[in-house]
Design an enzyme around this catalytic site. Sequence first.
Site, short mmCIF file in Angstrom:
data_model
loop_
_atom_site.label_atom_id
_atom_site.label_comp_id
_atom_site.label_asym_id
_atom_site.label_seq_id
_atom_site.Cartn_x
_atom_site.Cartn_y
_atom_site.Cartn_z
N LEU A 128 -7.47 -1.18 -5.52
CA LEU A 128 -7.54 -0.02 -4.62
C LEU A 128 -6.15 0.44 -4.19
O LEU A 128 -5.98 1.14 -3.20
CB LEU A 128 -8.40 -0.37 -3.39
CG LEU A 128 -9.84 -0.80 -3.71
CD1 LEU A 128 -10.56 -1.24 -2.45
CD2 LEU A 128 -10.61 0.32 -4.40
N SER A 152 -0.68 -1.82 -3.10
CA SER A 152 0.78 -1.80 -3.24
C SER A 152 1.33 -0.38 -3.09
O SER A 152 2.30 -0.15 -2.36
CB SER A 152 1.21 -2.41 -4.57
OG SER A 152 0.59 -1.76 -5.64
N ASP A 199 -1.59 6.25 -8.57
CA ASP A 199 -1.82 5.66 -7.25
C ASP A 199 -0.97 6.34 -6.17
O ASP A 199 -1.44 6.64 -5.08
CB ASP A 199 -1.49 4.16 -7.27
CG ASP A 199 -2.21 3.43 -8.39
OD1 ASP A 199 -3.21 3.98 -8.90
OD2 ASP A 199 -1.76 2.33 -8.76
#
Length: 386
Positions: free
Chosen positions: A130, A133, A177
């Site tokens: 998810l 980082s 991300d």
Amino acid sequence: MKDHARTGLADAFTALYGLAPEACFAAPGRVNLIGEHTDYNEGYVLPFAIDRVARIGLRIRPAESGRLLRIASTRGGQVVEAESTGLAPALVAPWARYVAGVFWAMEQRGFALPGADILLDSTVPVGAGLSSSAAIECAVALGLNEHLGLGLSREELVLICQLAENDFVGAPTGILDQSASLLSTSDHALFLDCRTRESRPVDLPLAANGLQVLVIDTRVSHSHDSGGYKELVLACTRGATELGVTALRDVGIDRLVEAQDTLAPEIYRRVKHIVTENQRVLDTVELLERRGPAAIGDLLLASHTSMRDDFGISCAELDLAVDTAVAAGAIGARMTGGGFGGSAIALLDASRSAVVADAVHSAFAEAGYLTPEIFAVVPGPGARAL
Ligand code: GLA
């Protein structure tokens, strides 16, 4: 809501460092609705930011105290200390590299940053696929940018965070991300073209349609700085080279027959996933805009099948989560993120939520797997000051 405020964080910061933070920032984790491993192939992705965030408290240290950088976490462990310039991964503990890496990446971009005290607090589960980082990196990057008035755009911050992840942390990832964390808006997914880096919000009215997205964290943990992810990047690069294109983005579905004839079987399978997945992202955006979220279930399932059978990044736990969720009434489900473990998502009628969660819990217990963490997520805002 606790996540959206400074509550607790400022007090913990003051207790630890003796002075209050000058500013606090939050950046979310993400789920990817569809478009997996397409980002480093210059293709399309469709993630959304979730209501789980990394928060940081930040205080710039006075110039006369040198450039000391102190990094601490509410999860405990020692306060990590290093110089804020000339950083190297070996100088800081692995968990602190997501913070230090952003200082390092900013320095590569020409900013010699002052010393700072930072306290990190996160509700994004680690190793669950998810983007825990990226959430940390984005909170730090936005915090430094806003607090020090560096004048960088969010798109530039995406690249700085990616540089930190690639060259400081050592994971050769794309921009999925960090883009989701920095560019998302509430109640929308983010449609991103990873070649042009143009993005736009796509309406994702889950609650208004009585729908929910459940995350099923298999608790099989993964890490993208180890071998598997890198091998996939190499296989895709090889496929593109052998097909004579810059990136697999340039291969249309109409070339798959030719690709199958010319490529080694294991390269062809990877190419096939990327090519079909890009098309599925475009189809998903089109369906969302024309018919709404209840219409995309089959595309989610087709994406999972492609990752399981062609790209080869699912695992028994993820497959069981997806199959069980669908058998218990989910409209669609798929693994999300890098793969080799982590989480699946299930799109379902909110009234089916408990039934689906119970079914997945029972199936995991029966199979002797770890107890999964199952929770609903809502498409939330991107990184922000608190
Ligand atoms: C990880 C990487 C992303 C992306 C996904 C797969 O999350 O960090 O860049 O490649 O895997 O879609």
